[in-house]
Design a protein around this motif. Sequence first.
Motif, PDB file in Angstrom:
ATOM      1  N   ILE A 101      15.438  10.219  18.583  1.00 29.19           N
ATOM      2  CA  ILE A 101      15.679  10.090  20.030  1.00 29.19           C
ATOM      3  C   ILE A 101      14.835   8.967  20.607  1.00 29.19           C
ATOM      4  CG2 ILE A 101      15.365  11.251  22.249  1.00 29.19           C
ATOM      5  CD1 ILE A 101      16.151  13.868  20.763  1.00 29.19           C
ATOM      6  N   ASN A 102      13.546   8.937  20.267  1.00 27.01           N
ATOM      7  CA  ASN A 102      12.671   7.865  20.764  1.00 27.01           C
ATOM      8  C   ASN A 102      13.156   6.497  20.299  1.00 27.01           C
ATOM      9  OD1 ASN A 102      11.009   9.664  22.083  1.00 27.01           O
ATOM     10  ND2 ASN A 102       9.442   9.651  20.500  1.00 27.01           N
ATOM     11  N   GLY A 103      13.554   6.397  19.047  1.00 30.52           N
ATOM     12  CA  GLY A 103      14.022   5.119  18.512  1.00 30.52           C
ATOM     13  C   GLY A 103      15.285   4.632  19.192  1.00 30.52           C
ATOM     14  N   ILE A 126      16.579   0.317  25.527  1.00 35.71           N
ATOM     15  CA  ILE A 126      15.738  -0.316  26.551  1.00 35.71           C
ATOM     16  C   ILE A 126      15.399  -1.752  26.167  1.00 35.71           C
ATOM     17  CG2 ILE A 126      13.448  -0.280  27.621  1.00 35.71           C
ATOM     18  CD1 ILE A 126      13.600   2.787  27.552  1.00 35.71           C
ATOM     19  N   VAL A 127      14.898  -1.933  24.950  1.00 40.93           N
ATOM     20  CA  VAL A 127      14.498  -3.269  24.496  1.00 40.93           C
ATOM     21  C   VAL A 127      15.709  -4.188  24.418  1.00 40.93           C
ATOM     22  CG1 VAL A 127      13.572  -4.569  22.539  1.00 40.93           C
ATOM     23  CG2 VAL A 127      12.434  -2.505  23.289  1.00 40.93           C
ATOM     24  N   GLY A 128      16.825  -3.686  23.871  1.00 45.05           N
ATOM     25  CA  GLY A 128      18.026  -4.496  23.769  1.00 45.05           C
ATOM     26  C   GLY A 128      18.533  -4.948  25.128  1.00 45.05           C
ATOM     27  N   LEU A 129      18.512  -4.049  26.103  1.00 38.94           N
ATOM     28  CA  LEU A 129      18.975  -4.390  27.443  1.00 38.94           C
ATOM     29  C   LEU A 129      18.055  -5.416  28.107  1.00 38.94           C
ATOM     30  CD1 LEU A 129      20.996  -3.808  29.735  1.00 38.94           C
ATOM     31  CD2 LEU A 129      19.398  -2.072  30.537  1.00 38.94           C
ATOM     32  N   ILE A 130      16.750  -5.179  28.034  1.00 35.53           N
ATOM     33  CA  ILE A 130      15.803  -6.083  28.686  1.00 35.53           C
ATOM     34  C   ILE A 130      15.855  -7.472  28.057  1.00 35.53           C
ATOM     35  CG2 ILE A 130      13.347  -6.549  29.039  1.00 35.53           C
ATOM     36  CD1 ILE A 130      12.977  -3.555  29.505  1.00 35.53           C
ATOM     37  N   PHE A 131      15.766  -7.542  26.735  1.00 32.89           N
ATOM     38  CA  PHE A 131      15.799  -8.849  26.086  1.00 32.89           C
ATOM     39  C   PHE A 131      17.157  -9.515  26.235  1.00 32.89           C
ATOM     40  CE2 PHE A 131      11.779  -8.015  23.998  1.00 32.89           C
ATOM     41  CZ  PHE A 131      11.250  -9.285  23.928  1.00 32.89           C
ATOM     42  N   GLY A 132      18.232  -8.734  26.159  1.00 36.63           N
ATOM     43  CA  GLY A 132      19.559  -9.301  26.322  1.00 36.63           C
ATOM     44  C   GLY A 132      19.745  -9.933  27.693  1.00 36.63           C
ATOM     45  N   LEU A 183      23.369 -11.256  24.163  1.00 34.14           N
ATOM     46  CA  LEU A 183      23.862 -10.075  23.468  1.00 34.14           C
ATOM     47  C   LEU A 183      23.337 -10.014  22.034  1.00 34.14           C
ATOM     48  CD1 LEU A 183      25.824  -7.630  23.511  1.00 34.14           C
ATOM     49  CD2 LEU A 183      27.559  -9.189  22.653  1.00 34.14           C
ATOM     50  N   ILE A 184      23.392 -11.137  21.338  1.00 36.06           N
ATOM     51  CA  ILE A 184      22.928 -11.180  19.950  1.00 36.06           C
ATOM     52  C   ILE A 184      21.418 -10.967  19.883  1.00 36.06           C
ATOM     53  CG2 ILE A 184      22.655 -12.677  17.928  1.00 36.06           C
ATOM     54  CD1 ILE A 184      25.368 -13.936  18.739  1.00 36.06           C
ATOM     55  N   SER A 185      20.676 -11.690  20.699  1.00 34.96           N
ATOM     56  CA  SER A 185      19.216 -11.568  20.678  1.00 34.96           C
ATOM     57  C   SER A 185      18.771 -10.190  21.138  1.00 34.96           C
ATOM     58  CB  SER A 185      18.583 -12.627  21.572  1.00 34.96           C
ATOM     59  OG  SER A 185      18.947 -13.908  21.143  1.00 34.96           O
ATOM     60  N   GLY A 186      19.404  -9.674  22.176  1.00 33.74           N
ATOM     61  CA  GLY A 186      19.059  -8.337  22.657  1.00 33.74           C
ATOM     62  C   GLY A 186      19.301  -7.279  21.608  1.00 33.74           C
ATOM     63  N   SER A 187      20.390  -7.415  20.877  1.00 32.36           N
ATOM     64  CA  SER A 187      20.686  -6.455  19.812  1.00 32.36           C
ATOM     65  C   SER A 187      19.633  -6.519  18.706  1.00 32.36           C
ATOM     66  CB  SER A 187      22.062  -6.727  19.217  1.00 32.36           C
ATOM     67  OG  SER A 187      23.052  -6.588  20.180  1.00 32.36           O
ATOM     68  N   LEU A 188      19.268  -7.734  18.304  1.00 37.07           N
ATOM     69  CA  LEU A 188      18.264  -7.878  17.240  1.00 37.07           C
ATOM     70  C   LEU A 188      16.900  -7.359  17.674  1.00 37.07           C
ATOM     71  CD1 LEU A 188      19.242 -11.382  15.826  1.00 37.07           C
ATOM     72  CD2 LEU A 188      19.652  -9.143  14.798  1.00 37.07           C
ATOM     73  N   GLY A 216      12.766  -3.143  17.819  1.00 37.84           N
ATOM     74  CA  GLY A 216      11.942  -2.236  18.623  1.00 37.84           C
ATOM     75  C   GLY A 216      12.216  -0.785  18.292  1.00 37.84           C
ATOM     76  N   GLY A 217      13.484  -0.444  18.057  1.00 39.04           N
ATOM     77  CA  GLY A 217      13.824   0.928  17.697  1.00 39.04           C
ATOM     78  C   GLY A 217      13.239   1.343  16.365  1.00 39.04           C
ATOM     79  N   LEU A 218      13.206   0.413  15.416  1.00 36.28           N
ATOM     80  CA  LEU A 218      12.590   0.718  14.123  1.00 36.28           C
ATOM     81  C   LEU A 218      11.105   1.008  14.292  1.00 36.28           C
ATOM     82  CD1 LEU A 218      14.370  -1.844  11.787  1.00 36.28           C
ATOM     83  CD2 LEU A 218      14.599   0.636  11.741  1.00 36.28           C
ATOM     84  N   ILE A 219      10.452   0.232  15.136  1.00 36.81           N
ATOM     85  CA  ILE A 219       9.031   0.458  15.391  1.00 36.81           C
ATOM     86  C   ILE A 219       8.815   1.786  16.102  1.00 36.81           C
ATOM     87  CG2 ILE A 219       7.041  -0.373  16.717  1.00 36.81           C
ATOM     88  CD1 ILE A 219       8.103  -3.224  16.181  1.00 36.81           C
ATOM     89  N   ALA A 220       9.711   2.123  17.036  1.00 35.04           N
ATOM     90  CA  ALA A 220       9.528   3.299  17.882  1.00 35.04           C
ATOM     91  C   ALA A 220       9.940   4.608  17.224  1.00 35.04           C
ATOM     92  CB  ALA A 220      10.304   3.119  19.183  1.00 35.04           C
ATOM     93  N   GLY A 221      10.454   4.606  16.013  1.00 33.68           N
ATOM     94  CA  GLY A 221      10.741   5.876  15.383  1.00 33.68           C
ATOM     95  C   GLY A 221      11.894   5.893  14.407  1.00 33.68           C
ATOM     96  N   LEU A 222      12.804   4.965  14.490  1.00 36.31           N
ATOM     97  CA  LEU A 222      13.941   4.991  13.575  1.00 36.31           C
ATOM     98  C   LEU A 222      13.525   4.767  12.133  1.00 36.31           C
ATOM     99  CD1 LEU A 222      16.703   3.152  15.630  1.00 36.31           C
ATOM    100  CD2 LEU A 222      16.460   5.588  15.209  1.00 36.31           C
ATOM    101  N   GLN A 223      12.474   4.005  11.918  1.00 35.77           N
ATOM    102  CA  GLN A 223      12.010   3.745  10.554  1.00 35.77           C
ATOM    103  C   GLN A 223      11.561   5.049   9.889  1.00 35.77           C
ATOM    104  OE1 GLN A 223       8.625   1.170  10.259  1.00 35.77           O
ATOM    105  NE2 GLN A 223       8.804   0.970   8.061  1.00 35.77           N
ATOM    106  N   ALA A 224      10.857   5.895  10.624  1.00 37.10           N
ATOM    107  CA  ALA A 224      10.412   7.174  10.067  1.00 37.10           C
ATOM    108  C   ALA A 224      11.597   8.067   9.728  1.00 37.10           C
ATOM    109  CB  ALA A 224       9.488   7.881  11.053  1.00 37.10           C
TER     110      ALA A 224
END
Length: 160
Positions: free
Chosen positions: A53-55, A61-67, A82-87, A92-100
Amino acid sequence: MGVATGLVGGLVAGLISGLVMGLLMGALSMFSEKQIIERSILTPNEGVRRSIINGVIFTLIVGLIFGLFIGWFDVNGPLDGLISGSLFGIGGGLIAGLQAAIQHYTLRFWLSQTHLLPWKTVPFLNDATTRILLRRIGSGYSFTHRLLLEHLADRQASSI
């Protein structure tokens, strides 16, 4: 005139990107590991579910702001945004929890494919708890008898 415009534009872009990064790092600290440690975990796999959920939230959030940021200031416009925001969002999602969560499910898949542990681990552990081989402590499990733990550890070590 070009140097002054470039300098002012660079300063403005630097200030804005610094502000955005500061906001993102503040948002990332909101998803800290301490939150789950501070309260008692009541269900198994709750930590993994909360990481997902956090990821996902952080990815959005990160994708929207950077996009929006890159799409607004970039010459090529919305497509680059769109491309940069997605990347950036996925990173950011991997850092925030998806990696775990990815590591958790990869390990569970590998253990179930090698028949070392069933895919549905919670019913297996609950069955061992009803047979008084394990005891439940919070959302984790522990061996009831130290002798059983040592026997199983020695048995596994000798088969390797």
